[in-house]
Write an enzyme that holds these catalytic residues in place. Structure first.
Site, mmCIF file in Angstrom:
data_model
loop_
_atom_site.group_PDB
_atom_site.id
_atom_site.type_symbol
_atom_site.label_atom_id
_atom_site.label_comp_id
_atom_site.label_asym_id
_atom_site.label_seq_id
_atom_site.Cartn_x
_atom_site.Cartn_y
_atom_site.Cartn_z
ATOM 1 N N LEU A 154 51.448 -39.561 -71.083
ATOM 2 C CA LEU A 154 53.240 -39.902 -71.052
ATOM 3 C C LEU A 154 53.606 -39.939 -72.089
ATOM 4 C CD1 LEU A 154 54.693 -42.741 -70.171
ATOM 5 C CD2 LEU A 154 53.243 -41.804 -67.729
ATOM 6 N N ASN A 212 47.396 -39.934 -79.894
ATOM 7 C CA ASN A 212 48.745 -40.211 -81.193
ATOM 8 C C ASN A 212 48.219 -40.405 -82.659
ATOM 9 O OD1 ASN A 212 49.595 -41.050 -78.673
ATOM 10 N ND2 ASN A 212 48.929 -42.772 -78.565
ATOM 11 N N CYS A 264 53.063 -47.846 -78.515
ATOM 12 C CA CYS A 264 51.835 -46.783 -79.073
ATOM 13 C C CYS A 264 51.281 -46.757 -80.120
ATOM 14 C CB CYS A 264 51.783 -45.824 -78.294
ATOM 15 S SG CYS A 264 51.864 -46.061 -76.403
#
Ligand SMILES: NC(=O)c1ccc[n+]([C@@H]2O[C@H](COP(=O)([O-])OP(=O)(O)OC[C@H]3O[C@@H](n4cnc5c(N)ncnc54)[C@H](O)[C@@H]3O)[C@@H](O)[C@H]2O)c1
Length: 443
Positions: A154, A212, A264
């Site tokens: 998310l 990521n 993140c």
């Protein structure tokens, strides 16, 4: 299904609320009593569009409850999700202390119990962590359990949307029993046909870091390209459109700016670098990404310094936007922190406005700067406006008002919010990223 969620932050609260919305009964655990007191009383603890309505509804329907007690979590549900923090440690690795601590406690609680438990890890963790969790539990004498990896993708600011309609669900599981539980749980979220991708546990753990790190690399490529464009007189926005229209490349995550931030990307890039070094297969590209990303923030400050001939001592700047990106109150690793601290180091003063992140910003910037109730109050007698987060409400402001409040019509835009021709027509001096500066009366 009955579920326990351990760690009720951005991921845990969103997951808990969205699972409850699908009819599951969810118990959210946290060790922060202040947070729990609020959540039990119907006071939401994070800003996330669309979350509050669902949270209140499920709290009222008693599908959602909160507790501090891990024993309650273990007794309540047979499926236990970890949504625990894995912050960056001093050496760049992911700090697993919360995961280890909770696993040891759960191990103690599960000793001498026969009923099956499925532990599902949603925290972003280095490859091998699920194995480590299993070994801790085996060491405590726990037998009838599975540990699966279910990385969360998310995005803050779109957390509810992403959770309710995910592009994909990744499940790393070692037993058919665990897979069956997770398939059943996630089926309602992928009714439109997006895939549930099943894989081995290690691959699932790496998938999260790979996604990521790739996105961070993409942004960084555009940031470095933007710097190049400034030197050669090209416009990175046009290049972005030219590149992004190629279906092999795609339009998203090509916007240059002041570097990625947030809870993140920075830590995940560093954790993957550290794992790659430890495992003897260094991901050199990511070391460069991290370096360029840090430099990008400083380059922006240098742009401001250059305009003022290297001296901003005593200058007063209005900053619009503090959160690491729009639609969130999250300030973790926000570029605004580095940039503002640098400006202060050079002797400047700052008044900032952010629609939702000012409370959280105080934790990082304390009393070092002033905060303004609305975006225009910050501008009064400022030497320039600096835009650090592209909140929608900054896109179409009252430019005449901005002009009347600033000492001179001068904007440093770290997010390319405005159109160059428009800035020229409105008679502003305007610096942005990867585009030629607009200097009043000159171009
Ligand atoms: N934030 C995101 O956008 C995002 C997206 C995908 C994955 N992740 C990953 O998910 C994990 C959680 O991230 P987050 O942003 O929700 O973190 P967070 O800091 O917002 O939330 C973590 C929560 O865990 C609680 N906690 C800490 N130790 C605990 C303990 N021993 N027992 C019970 N509760 C405890 C904290 O009080 C906090 O409320 C991280 O690994 C992160 O990398 C985050």
């Amino acid at each position: 299904m009955k579920l326990s969620i351990i760690g009720t932050g951005y991921v845990g609260l969103t997951s808990g609320v969205c699972f409850a919305e699908m009819g599951n009964k969810v118990l959210c655990i946290d060790n922060n009593q202040e947070k729990l007191n609020k959540l039990t009383k119907g006071q939401i603890t994070i800003y996330e569009p669309g979350l509050e309505v669902l949270y209140i509804r499920n709290l009222k329907q008693k599908r959602l409850s909160f507790d501090s007690n891990l024993k309650a979590a273990v007794e309540f549900a047979d499926v236990i999700f970890y949504c625990l923090p894995t912050p960056q440690d001093e050496d760049g690795s992911a700090d697993l202390q919360h995961v280890i601590e909770v696993t040891e406690q759960i191990g103690d609680l599960l000793q001498n119990r026969d009923n099956y438990k499925l532990i599902v890890n949603k925290s972003t963790v280095p490859v091998g962590t699920v194995e480590m969790i299993k070994n801790i539990l085996f060491g405590k004498g726990v037998r009838n359990f599975d540990v699966s990896s279910n990385p969360e993708f998310l995005r803050e600011g779109f957390a509810v949307e992403d959770f309710m309609k995910p592009d994909r669900i990744v499940i790393g599981a070692e037993s058919e029993k665990a897979l069956k539980v997770l398939r059943e749980l996630y089926e309602p979220f992928v009714r439109q046909g997006n895939p549930i991708i099943e894989m081995d546990v290690k691959s699932a753990e790496v998938t999260k870091y790979a996604a990521n790190s790739y996105l961070a690399t993409r942004i960084t490529f555009m940031n470095e390209l933007a710097n190049f464009c400034e030197k050669v007189g090209a416009n990175v926005d046009l290049i972005r459109k030219g590149m992004g229209s190629d279906s092999r490349i795609g339009k998203r995550f090509l916007f240059p700016g002041i570097g990625y931030g947030g809870s993140c990307f920075p830590k995940d890039v560093n954790a993957l670098i550290k794992t790659s070094i430890d495992k003897g297969s260094k991901l050199t590209i990511l070391e460069v990404v991290d370096k360029i990303n840090k430099e990008q923030r400083i380059r922006f400050v240098e742009k401001i310094l250059n305009y003022f001939n290297g001296n901003i001592s005593g200058k007063y700047f209005a900053v619009w936007g503090l959160s690491f990106k729009p639609n969130t109150d999250d300030m973790r690793e926000a570029p605004s922190i580095t940039i503002i601290k640098k400006l202060l180091e050079y002797g400047a003063f700052v008044t900032a406005f952010d629609p939702v992140a000012m409370e959280n910003a105080k934790f990082y910037l304390d009393e070092l700067i002033s905060y303004s109730e609305n975006q225009y109050d910050a501008l009064k007698d400022a030497d320039a406006l600096i835009i650090l987060t592209e909140w929608n409400e900054f896109r179409n402001p009252d430019f005449e008002k901005i002009k009347s409040l600033l000492k001179e019509p001068l904007i440093f835009d770290g997010r390319n919010v405005y159109d160059l021709d428009d800035m020229k027509e409105k008679d502003f001096t305007y610096f942005s990223i990867g585009r030629q500066p607009i200097i009043r009366g000159k171009n």
